[in-house]
Design a protein around this motif. Structure first.
Motif, PDB file in Angstrom:
ATOM      1  N   ILE A  13       9.527 -68.290 -22.690  1.00 53.78           N
ATOM      2  CA  ILE A  13       8.638 -67.611 -23.815  1.00 53.78           C
ATOM      3  C   ILE A  13       9.517 -66.934 -23.970  1.00 53.78           C
ATOM      4  O   ILE A  13       9.660 -66.717 -25.391  1.00 53.78           O
ATOM      5  CB  ILE A  13       7.570 -67.178 -23.081  1.00 53.78           C
ATOM      6  N   LEU A 480       1.929 -58.638 -21.706  1.00 61.68           N
ATOM      7  CA  LEU A 480       1.994 -59.575 -22.956  1.00 61.68           C
ATOM      8  C   LEU A 480       0.773 -60.136 -22.944  1.00 61.68           C
ATOM      9  O   LEU A 480      -0.483 -60.267 -24.315  1.00 61.68           O
ATOM     10  CB  LEU A 480       3.123 -60.946 -22.936  1.00 61.68           C
ATOM     11  N   LEU A 482      -2.226 -57.895 -22.386  1.00 59.52           N
ATOM     12  CA  LEU A 482      -2.770 -57.399 -22.717  1.00 59.52           C
ATOM     13  C   LEU A 482      -2.746 -57.237 -23.964  1.00 59.52           C
ATOM     14  O   LEU A 482      -3.671 -56.017 -24.568  1.00 59.52           O
ATOM     15  CB  LEU A 482      -2.552 -55.789 -21.620  1.00 59.52           C
ATOM     16  N   GLY A 483      -2.219 -57.903 -24.611  1.00 59.52           N
ATOM     17  CA  GLY A 483      -1.962 -57.803 -26.076  1.00 59.52           C
ATOM     18  C   GLY A 483      -0.848 -57.020 -26.566  1.00 59.52           C
ATOM     19  O   GLY A 483      -0.748 -56.167 -28.154  1.00 59.52           O
ATOM     20  N   ALA A 484       0.092 -56.483 -25.547  1.00 61.00           N
ATOM     21  CA  ALA A 484       1.529 -56.188 -26.578  1.00 61.00           C
ATOM     22  C   ALA A 484       2.288 -57.157 -26.562  1.00 61.00           C
ATOM     23  O   ALA A 484       2.166 -58.915 -25.807  1.00 61.00           O
ATOM     24  CB  ALA A 484       2.143 -55.234 -25.183  1.00 61.00           C
TER      25      ALA A 484
ATOM     26  N   GLN C  47       0.066 -69.851 -17.344  1.00 61.83           N
ATOM     27  CA  GLN C  47       1.292 -69.960 -18.312  1.00 61.83           C
ATOM     28  C   GLN C  47       1.314 -70.474 -19.419  1.00 61.83           C
ATOM     29  O   GLN C  47       1.754 -70.140 -20.639  1.00 61.83           O
ATOM     30  CB  GLN C  47       2.711 -70.964 -18.017  1.00 61.83           C
ATOM     31  N   THR C  50      -1.829 -68.640 -21.536  1.00 57.40           N
ATOM     32  CA  THR C  50      -1.661 -67.640 -21.895  1.00 57.40           C
ATOM     33  C   THR C  50      -0.531 -67.460 -23.434  1.00 57.40           C
ATOM     34  O   THR C  50      -0.509 -67.211 -23.790  1.00 57.40           O
ATOM     35  CB  THR C  50      -0.816 -67.143 -20.995  1.00 57.40           C
ATOM     36  N   GLY C  51      -0.093 -68.458 -22.757  1.00 59.71           N
ATOM     37  CA  GLY C  51       1.033 -69.367 -24.329  1.00 59.71           C
ATOM     38  C   GLY C  51       2.189 -67.993 -23.167  1.00 59.71           C
ATOM     39  O   GLY C  51       3.349 -68.060 -24.140  1.00 59.71           O
ATOM     40  N   LEU C  52       2.925 -67.739 -22.431  1.00 57.70           N
ATOM     41  CA  LEU C  52       3.912 -67.398 -21.347  1.00 57.70           C
ATOM     42  C   LEU C  52       4.508 -68.068 -22.211  1.00 57.70           C
ATOM     43  O   LEU C  52       5.850 -68.225 -21.531  1.00 57.70           O
ATOM     44  CB  LEU C  52       3.713 -67.028 -20.322  1.00 57.70           C
ATOM     45  N   VAL C  72       1.113 -65.377 -27.636  1.00 51.88           N
ATOM     46  CA  VAL C  72       0.593 -65.051 -25.951  1.00 51.88           C
ATOM     47  C   VAL C  72      -0.347 -63.287 -26.093  1.00 51.88           C
ATOM     48  O   VAL C  72      -1.737 -63.136 -26.047  1.00 51.88           O
ATOM     49  CB  VAL C  72       1.719 -63.974 -24.857  1.00 51.88           C
ATOM     50  N   TRP C  73      -0.041 -62.345 -27.177  1.00 50.74           N
ATOM     51  CA  TRP C  73      -0.365 -60.658 -27.753  1.00 50.74           C
ATOM     52  C   TRP C  73      -1.301 -60.970 -28.333  1.00 50.74           C
ATOM     53  O   TRP C  73      -2.506 -60.189 -28.522  1.00 50.74           O
ATOM     54  CB  TRP C  73       0.507 -59.944 -27.883  1.00 50.74           C
ATOM     55  N   ILE C  77      -6.491 -62.974 -24.090  1.00 50.39           N
ATOM     56  CA  ILE C  77      -6.662 -64.180 -22.843  1.00 50.39           C
ATOM     57  C   ILE C  77      -6.323 -62.915 -21.461  1.00 50.39           C
ATOM     58  O   ILE C  77      -5.437 -62.227 -22.203  1.00 50.39           O
ATOM     59  CB  ILE C  77      -6.112 -65.320 -22.585  1.00 50.39           C
ATOM     60  N   MET C  79      -5.569 -61.562 -18.174  1.00 50.65           N
ATOM     61  CA  MET C  79      -5.067 -62.072 -16.884  1.00 50.65           C
ATOM     62  C   MET C  79      -4.710 -61.562 -15.722  1.00 50.65           C
ATOM     63  O   MET C  79      -4.437 -60.622 -15.825  1.00 50.65           O
ATOM     64  CB  MET C  79      -3.790 -62.948 -17.096  1.00 50.65           C
ATOM     65  N   GLY C  99      -4.211 -51.983 -22.346  1.00 50.52           N
ATOM     66  CA  GLY C  99      -5.000 -52.979 -23.896  1.00 50.52           C
ATOM     67  C   GLY C  99      -5.306 -52.415 -24.840  1.00 50.52           C
ATOM     68  O   GLY C  99      -5.032 -52.432 -25.972  1.00 50.52           O
ATOM     69  N   ALA C 147      -7.916 -56.366 -16.680  1.00 57.44           N
ATOM     70  CA  ALA C 147      -7.649 -57.683 -17.310  1.00 57.44           C
ATOM     71  C   ALA C 147      -8.970 -58.223 -18.833  1.00 57.44           C
ATOM     72  O   ALA C 147      -9.167 -58.284 -19.593  1.00 57.44           O
ATOM     73  CB  ALA C 147      -7.912 -58.611 -16.771  1.00 57.44           C
ATOM     74  N   ILE C 150      -9.917 -55.092 -22.263  1.00 65.66           N
ATOM     75  CA  ILE C 150      -9.752 -55.821 -23.839  1.00 65.66           C
ATOM     76  C   ILE C 150     -10.677 -57.051 -23.811  1.00 65.66           C
ATOM     77  O   ILE C 150     -10.422 -57.785 -25.196  1.00 65.66           O
ATOM     78  CB  ILE C 150      -8.460 -56.711 -23.902  1.00 65.66           C
TER      79      ILE C 150
END
Lengths: 574, 343, 356
Positions: A13, A480, A482-484, C47, C50-52, C72-73, C77, C79, C99, C147, C150
């Motif tokens: 990613i 990431l 957490l929204g960063a 992963q 989450t989009g990682l 992701v951000w 979600i 985690m 967050g 987690a 948010i």
């Protein structure tokens, strides 16, 4: 590698993130213009014959001559001896630091940062004052035993070279090995002990082999620095019998105007350096891997020394490092406050050298008093250098942490290369390109800052990258989720975590810039007068104590910056 | 966007020095009609060199601005102007020693100028009959000794070979130091082809062969050894600035090698008239300032010197090697010397 | 028609030696565990969600919105990582509020939010503590609070209890269950611990080698494993070749039950859990003759482990190994075992063939 898909996933990613990749770009640009370009210009001279045509003969001729081979052999020999000496001096200290908790520990650690950042001109000065025939040690011995002649003749010999190299480099061995040793799990030693191994046997069969990567890593770095040692050879070596490759390059380039020959030898020197950096990077990686494995296991817990023998060892080593490192520095400081009393000739306390430096007390015909500006200029240049090197180093580290495989290794080698190429060669390159620039103070200052950045940023990188690699990937991932965004994560999580390493890196960059002289002299044609330039000139105009006074100021500046950064960094993670 | 922010940050930071040091000249020197650019070696331009005294005085007298540029050591001066052959920036170069006269002439970059001041300068200082390089100061190489350690100084080069000086002499490497080169030529001037036997014998008496005069002389004043190769004028400094006669020159009846430093005007200069004025000034009004800061003898006999210069005895015999011979043999001498000294 | 929380369709990635391919849906508010051996793709699945890790193929929908290409951000979600990944440079409050700060939540709201979350995880007053001074359990709870801060649409927990000791693990999984109940957030819980999965989940997704073996309730997963892999992974059991049945079936008057076994196919196997085995020390089994069952006579007791409250008995019967639970240690060396036919699961080629 199926059993660790998470780290692979992570890389994927962030690999696609243009942010991290673009972080390396400025470093690349600066490196290309201020390092690769001048370097290529010098090296190309190796292939040009006297009529301007292309030839291999010069290179072959230079590299196969008996004289070159003899110099190369000596260079390698002295570097090997220096490396062994440095490691042997560092090893007991590493053992004590890793095993015991004692009050002197902080002192030793602090002391170890000192030699690394001292300009060699100052070290040479300090060595002469401390170990010289008329130095502090000899004076002390002569007074104690009523001797006529100085009993210790250390300097101007092969021993002096090794001593100075050990002074510079044993802290590297001490630092690298002890930090690794501290993390070695005690389990294996205990296991060996239960099987009946005595302490020495445990060390020989268990600890030493496991320390090997750290020792190898330190040794490679030390070898690299000793290989390209220059000023120490010239002044402390005591003559042409101790000519190294760097000295010969300098001589040909600056004295006999044999640029082709200098280029050919530079090429040889760089090839050796490249091999060494390659080994260094490789050992660093294997260290990082070992640390990953050890993450889960509890390291050694340093304890207070119990036995008398341990206590004596600890005290002795602390004393030794204090005297060995601080002795020459104390000598410089002492000399800066001494002057021969009028007529009597005995040394008396005085601040007149300082007064002269700052123009408080001016002497007929002497135009001193400019040191104030030089100090200011040096501090400004060093500060800017530190800031830029820090940014560049951090950005490069971010890119390097993510890239993988062969690309990574290549980039890392590139980034470390300026560290391995001696300032003599870099200075020569600058000398050749400097005719393209307009010689004004402005361009001179900018060029000096950039040159210092090139020299200093690999050291920042070397400080930051290992720490960066230690940040668990999950921290980034957590941020990431957490929204960063990627860049927010870089600034809010990764950089704050690197605070300690960044502070240290910046301090190193500052100190390196403060002490740098070769590139400064060449690039600005001495229009930009920094502290080392003034020092150099003071020595050149009979004013040894004045140079000591300025050296003292330089030491004070660097000490201030280091203690500032020390207070800045609390340990970021356990 | 972030990327651009960072790039511009880097740019901004690197421009800060420009703002700070912005008082430097930004226009090219050539565009100013009444300004000349002078290249000189570092110690000439440094704060306590002649530069800061000579330049303002010249500017005041003539109204011509001088852009004084420091260029490393003497050898580098020539290298620099050769590098800039196609893009010449300098008008005058100050600081070529007599031993590279041949190379300077061969370069063909300089123009001959017989300054009217030359008439007042003694004949033996006219080291360049073509007047391409004009002398502005000179000196003689000599061993300087520390009177606290030595009562009876050596009287000749042979005296220095006496075992009583074992480890007590500081020399300089002729490959990296002009003073070192001076001693090498001195021995050749005295012994001719046989000079190497002197060097073989001096080895045990040598404490160290320093890379440059600065470090070598520094070791001497630190008390590392009581004898050092330097100039006959060196004690003057200690009298003038330290008020001590502790350091003295050992005068050898066999003679001392002379070094004469000269200046020249570049052919490419667009300011020939101004450059000539500068040379004239160097040979007349500037003489005292040069002598007292460089601690060398002035070439102009009319120069009034401070009393301290009485500490520098002028040698009876001043020796010099032929410039062409030096150019022809320099590499050979160095090779032979290294061969002997590195064993 | 239930409202779906998370829907993964044709989700796939490929490495040189590993291929992942998944299709599954999770209902809103459900707690689903993903379980499987290490390297099966559990973490990779997280992963991907989450989009990682970008998906090579397939789509992911969260609460009806296609988030396949959302960064992701922006996925909303939450985690919790295996090592908690608490930022060491921030204190507890700053970690939880991290967050919220990014979302520009006003200061006052952040403070009350953090306080509420700390209350939820039972760590009131921990705001100013440093993370390195916390115990493992406390860190785990802070990570959970962070987690949750948010207000995620989906909560992912990656083996959150694996680093803790057994007692604490039991306690915390109960707490996670309670927090899930009170927040109602759709939750995916990755674990490699069967007991944990069984106790905590609404449904369990069993994964193997990059694909899904079964997604079902804990009861069904345990008693009616859809595949042989799921059967063996979720707990102890006995696996026998289908061909042994004719030797052991106890025919009843009703007959037909026995008949089903006659069509013995190739590669067919039967599986049963040890708690379904009845043990008898004498030759007479307690099953009434009319209940169709398999009877293994002359089983030799090879091992007997005391497990607290019961014994796990390992027997050898005709060269096969049979596991059984019993409340007593068998008195004899040779015993008789019985399993009801309705407690057997029949597999062909590893996939369930018939349940009884």
């Amino acid at each position: 590698m199926r059993n660790n898909p998470s780290s692979k996933a992570y890389r994927t990613i962030l690999d696609t993130s243009r942010f991290y990749r673009s972080l390396g770009v400025p470093a690349l640009v600066i490196l290309a213009f201020l390092f690769i370009l001048p370097l290529s210009i010098i090296l190309s001279k190796a292939f040009v014959d006297s009529d301007g045509g292309f030839t291999f003969n010069r290179l072959i001729g230079n590299l196969t001559s008996a004289y070159t081979l003899r110099i190369l052999a000596f260079t390698l020999f002295q570097a090997s001896v220096s490396t062994v000496a440095s490691v042997l001096i560092g090893l007991p200290g590493a053992y004590l630091l890793a095993t015991y908790r004692f009050p002197g520990k902080r002192i030793i650690r602090a002391i170890c940062t000192i030699p690394f950042v001292l300009p060699s001109i100052l070290v040479v000065l300090g060595f002469v004052i401390f170990y010289g025939n008329n130095g502090l040690i000899n004076q002390l011995l002569m007074n104690l035993f009523g001797l006529e002649e100085p009993p210790l003749r250390i300097l101007y010999s092969f021993t002096a070279i090794i001593l100075a190299h050990a002074f510079y480099n044993f802290p590297i061995a001490l630092g690298l090995i002890s930090s690794f040793w501290e993390q070695l799990p005690a389990h294996c030693n205990q296991a060996a002990a239960t099987m009946g191994a005595k302490r020495w046997t445990v060390f020989r069969t268990i600890t030493l082999p496991r320390l090997m990567p750290a020792i190898l890593s330190a040794a490679t770095l030390i070898f690299l620095f000793c290989f390209s040692s220059f000023a120490i050879m010239l002044v402390l070596g005591g003559g042409p019998q101790f000519t190294t490759l760097e000295v010969e390059i300098y001589r040909r380039a600056r004295m006999t105007m044999d640029q082709g020959g200098a280029a050919a030898l530079s090429l040889l020197s760089i090839v050796v350096a490249l091999v060494l950096i390659f080994i260094y990077s490789w050992t660093q990686r294997s260290l990082a891997r070992q640390e990953e494995i050890q993450e889960t296991v509890q390291g050694r817990l340093p304890r207070s020394p119990q036995s008398l023998r341990a206590k004596i060892l600890v005290v002795l080593y602390t004393l030794f490092s204090v005297v060995f490192v601080l002795g020459p520095l104390a000598g410089i400081i002492l000399r800066s406050f001494q002057a021969p009393g009028s007529r009597s000739g005995n040394l008396e306390f005085t601040v007149k050298w300082y007064e002269q430096l700052f123009g408080i007390q001016s002497q007929a015909g002497s135009i001193l008093g400019t040191a104030g500006t030089a100090v200011l200029l040096s501090v400004v240049i060093a500060t800017i250098t530190a800031i830029i090197s820090l940014i560049i180093g951090a950005m490069t580290a971010a890119t390097l942490r993510l890239s993988k495989g062969r690309a990574n290794l290549t980039m890392e080698l590139m980034a470390m290369l300026p560290m391995a190429v001696s300032s003599v060669i870099i200075g020569l390159g600058y000398y050749l390109i400097s005719s393209f620039f307009n010689e004004s103070k402005t361009t001179g200052s900018i060029l000096i800052v950039l040159a210092h950045v090139v020299i200093a940023s690999p050291f920042v990188l070397r400080t930051v990258l290992p720490e960066y690699r230690k940040i668990p990937f999950t921290y980034t991932q957590a941020s990431l989720t957490l929204g960063a965004t990627v860049s927010q994560t870089f600034f809010k999580v990764e950089l704050p975590l690197l605070r300690g390493a960044l502070a240290t890196g910046a301090a190193f960059a500052f100190a390196i810039s403060m002490g740098e002289i070769n590139a400064t002299l060449v690039l600005a044609n001495a229009q930009v007068v920094t502290m080392p330039v003034v020092m150099y000139r003071l020595i050149g105009s009979y004013n040894f104590p004045g140079a000591c006074a300025l050296g003292t100021l330089l030491i004070v500046c660097c000490a201030l910056v280091f203690s500032l950064t020390e207070s800045l960094k609390r340990r970021p993670h356990a | 966007m972030k990327k651009h922010a960072i790039l511009s940050l880097v740019l901004a930071v690197s421009l800060v020095p420009a703002a700070i040091f912005g008082q430097g000249k930004t226009e090219s020197p050539a565009s100013i009609a009444n300004e000349i650019t002078v290249y000189a070696y570092d110690s000439f331009t440094s704060e306590w060199g002649p530069g800061p005294l000579v330049v303002p005085a010249f500017e005041q007298k003539t109204g011509i601005k001088v852009n004084l540029v420091s260029v490393g050591n003497g050898g580098e001066l020539l290298q620099k102007v050769l590098l800039e052959k196609n893009n010449p920036k300098a008008d005058v170069v100050v600081g070529f020693a007599n031993d590279i006269l041949h190379e300077v002439l061969v370069s063909g970059l300089f123009v001959s100028y017989r300054s009217p001041e030359m008439d007042r300068i003694p004949e033996f200082l006219h080291f360049d009959p073509s007047f391409t390089l004009l002398p502005f100061n000179y000196g003689n190489f000599a061993f300087v000794y520390d009177t606290q350690k030595i009562q009876v100084p050596p009287q000749s080069l042979e005296d220095l070979l006496d075992p009583k000086w074992k480890g007590k002499v500081i020399l300089m490497d002729p490959r990296t130091s002009s003073v070192g080169m001076g001693l090498l030529q001195w021995t050749i001037a005295i012994y001719g082809e046989d000079y190497l036997s002197w060097w073989k014998k001096i080895k045990p008496n040598t404490l160290t062969i320093a890379d440059g005069w600065s470090s070598g002389y520094g070791l001497f004043t630190q008390g590392e050894a009581p004898l050092v190769i330097s100039y006959t004028t060196s004690p003057v400094y200690h009298v003038m600035y330290e008020d001590t006669q502790r350091y003295q020159t050992a005068v050898f009846a066999q003679g001392h090698l002379a070094v004469i430093e000269g200046a020249g005007i570049l052919k490419s200069s667009a300011h020939q008239a101004q450059a000539r004025l500068f040379i004239d000034f160097l040979l007349s009004d500037a003489q005292e300032a040069i002598a007292t800061t460089n601690i060398m003898y002035p070439v102009n006999p009319d120069t009034v010197l401070p009393d301290a210069f009485s500490a520098a005895p002028k040698p009876e015999v001043s020796l010099m090697l032929d410039a062409d011979a030096i150019a022809k043999n320099r590499e050979k001498w160095l090779t032979e010397w290294v061969e002997v000294m590195s064993r | 028609m239930p409202e779906y929380g998370l829907v993964c369709t044709g989700l796939a990635v490929q490495y040189p030696e590993f291929k992942l391919n998944l299709d599954f849906s999770i209902i809103q508010g459900e707690l689903v565990s993903i379980i499987g051996p290490s390297g099966c793709g559990k973490s990779t699945t997280l992963q991907l969600i989450t989009g990682l890790l970008p998906a090579e193929q397939g789509t992911i929908h969260l609460h009806g919105r296609d988030i396949t290409d959302t960064p992701v951000w922006e996925r909303e979600i939450g985690m919790v990582f295996q090592d908690y990944a608490l930022f060491p440079h921030l204190n507890v409050e700053e970690n939880i509020a991290y967050g919220l700060r990014l979302r520009k939540t006003p200061r006052g709201q952040r403070k009350t939010g953090v306080a509420e979350l700390l209350k939820l995880v039972g760590l009131e007053g921990y705001q100013k503590r440093k993370t390195i001074d916390l115990s493992g359990g406390e860190r785990q709870r802070i990570a959970l609070a962070r987690a949750l801060a948010i207000k995620p649409k989906l909560l992912l927990l990656d083996e959150p209890l694996s680093a803790l000791d057994a007692q604490l693990r039991k306690h915390l999984r109960e707490e996670i269950r309670n927090i899930h109940a009170s927040t109602g957030i759709t939750t995916v819980y990755v674990t490699h611990d069967q007991e944990e999965a069984l106790t905590i989940s609404d449904r369990i997704l069993v994964m193997n080698n990059g694909h899904m073996e079964q997604l079902d309730t804990p009861e069904n997963i345990y008693m009616q494993p859809a595949t042989l892999f799921a059967a063996r992974f979720m707990g102890d059991g006995t696996l026998l070749s289908h061909t042994v049945i004719p030797q052991t079936i106890v025919s009843t008057d009703k007959g037909p039950e026995a008949v089903v076994f006659r069509s013995s196919g190739e590669n067919r196997q039967i599986f049963f859990r040890p708690e379904r085995v009845v043990v008898h020390d004498n030759q007479e089994l307690a099953f009434p003759e009319f209940l169709p069952h398999l009877r293994f006579t002359n089983c030799r007791v090879r091992s007997c482990e005391y497990q607290g409250g019961r014994y796990l008995i390992g027997c050898e019967w005709n060269g096969n190994r049979i596991l059984a639970y019993n409340r007593f240690r068998p008195a004899r060396e040779l015993i008789t075992l019985g399993v009801r036919v309705s407690d057997l699961v029949e597999y062909q080629d590893g996939v369930v063939y018939r349940r009884h």
